[in-house]
Design a protein around this motif. Structure first.
Motif, mmCIF file in Angstrom:
data_model
loop_
_atom_site.group_PDB
_atom_site.id
_atom_site.type_symbol
_atom_site.label_atom_id
_atom_site.label_comp_id
_atom_site.label_asym_id
_atom_site.label_seq_id
_atom_site.Cartn_x
_atom_site.Cartn_y
_atom_site.Cartn_z
ATOM 1 N N ILE A 1 0.835 -1.208 0.000
ATOM 2 C CA ILE A 1 0.000 0.000 0.000
ATOM 3 C C ILE A 1 0.867 1.254 0.000
ATOM 4 O O ILE A 1 0.610 2.213 -0.744
ATOM 5 C CB ILE A 1 -0.948 0.000 1.208
ATOM 6 N N THR B 1 0.952 4.096 -2.906
ATOM 7 C CA THR B 1 0.513 5.446 -2.561
ATOM 8 C C THR B 1 1.590 6.478 -2.873
ATOM 9 O O THR B 1 1.302 7.556 -3.412
ATOM 10 C CB THR B 1 0.121 5.520 -1.075
ATOM 11 N N ASN C 1 -4.043 11.103 2.781
ATOM 12 C CA ASN C 1 -3.332 9.901 3.229
ATOM 13 C C ASN C 1 -2.073 10.305 3.977
ATOM 14 O O ASN C 1 -1.659 11.464 3.937
ATOM 15 C CB ASN C 1 -3.000 8.996 2.039
#
Length: 294
Positions: A177, A181, A213
């Protein structure tokens, strides 16, 4: 006062060991590079001359080393942790390694009645310094409870995720992830700059919406300024992407986007940028876009 042996005093392990001293633990550390022990000594901890001394003086042993091979050497070597451990002693490996290696170390510990946990972390250097790491723990529930007080000193989110190896499996997913990202944030920055947008303002508003994020929060400012001092090196993320792609293949799981990012990280490493922070994926996006850096 519980005594903790901490092996691996680098970017992550050094501040984690210092935080344990600040919390009242009696910490004895060791690193193959003796200079890395200076901060621990200054904080009030001790530095050992070898692994055997650490294990013999500590109630709990923690490792934070580079990769699976290092864990195997430190834990399973002739002069390693298990060779010097006492029955019932608790060993917590906080490195990021393959789930298979974590299970093998746990099995070797079980034969000697040594309690083993795999407890990799996420949060980078900032999280290690702040004591705000996310820690995913694999192993027996009662051993997790025994280690919890120590883990809660260095981490803000501490979760038992399953049996031996489960912590490393969750960490592999974490790295998948994070890599994806960072790549998307890098692409967005280059895209915004191509249109002459006020990128600082753009990042601020993006971070407040659904696109928000932790990469935008922690990494975007450095990316905009082209500061790539390592909080987590490309070399290490390359290693971690090897773990997740291999584990996905073994499970028969397809990770097309993850595989693509793994190749981009490999390309950056091949260009000699392995020592830079993983946010340096921005450099590669610029190159592929035909835009000069900076």
């Amino acid at each position: 006062m519980t005594s903790v042996g901490f092996i691996g005093l680098g970017i992550m392990g050094g501040p984690m060991a210092v935080n344990l001293v600040k919390a009242g633990y009696d910490v004895i550390g060791y690193d193959v590079s003796p200079a890395r022990g200076a901060a621990l000594t200054q904080a009030g901890g001790q530095v050992a001359t070898g692994i055997a001394e650490v294990v013999q003086k500590a109630e709990i042993v923690v490792t934070m080393v580079r990769d699976s091979a290092d864990v195997e050497a430190v834990a399973l070597g002739e002069e390693g942790i298990l060779a010097n451990a006492r029955p019932g002693q608790l060993y917590v490996d906080m490195s990021s390694i393959s789930p298979k290696t974590a299970r093998e170390v746990a099995e070797a510990g079980k034969v000697l009645s040594v309690r083993v946990l795999d407890a990799p972390v996420s949060g980078g250097e900032a999280g290690a310094v702040e004591g705000s790491l996310s820690i995913m723990v694999g192993g027996d529930a009662e051993d997790f409870e025994a280690a919890r007080p120590l883990l809660e000193v260095v981490g803000a989110t501490v979760v038992h995720v399953g049996p031996h190896g489960a912590g490393q499996t969750v960490k592999a997913a974490n790295q998948l992830i994070v890599a994806g990202t960072i790549e998307l944030v890098a692409e967005a920055i280059v895209f915004l700059e191509a249109y002459g947008v006020d990128t600082e303002a753009a990042v601020r508003v993006l971070a407040g919406g659904l696109a928000g994020n932790r990469i935008l929060d922690r990494k975007a400012a450095g990316m905009l300024a082209r500061r790539f001092e390592p909080g987590f090196r490309i070399d290490l993320h390359h290693k971690d992407m090897g773990i997740v792609t291999s584990a996905a293949r073994e499970a028969g799981v397809v990770i097309p986007l993850g595989s693509a990012v793994a190749q981009l990280i490999a390309a950056l490493k091949a260009q000699g940028d392995g020592g830079l922070d993983h946010s340096a994926l921005l450099k590669l996006v610029e190159q592929l876009s035909g835009r000069s850096a900076g």
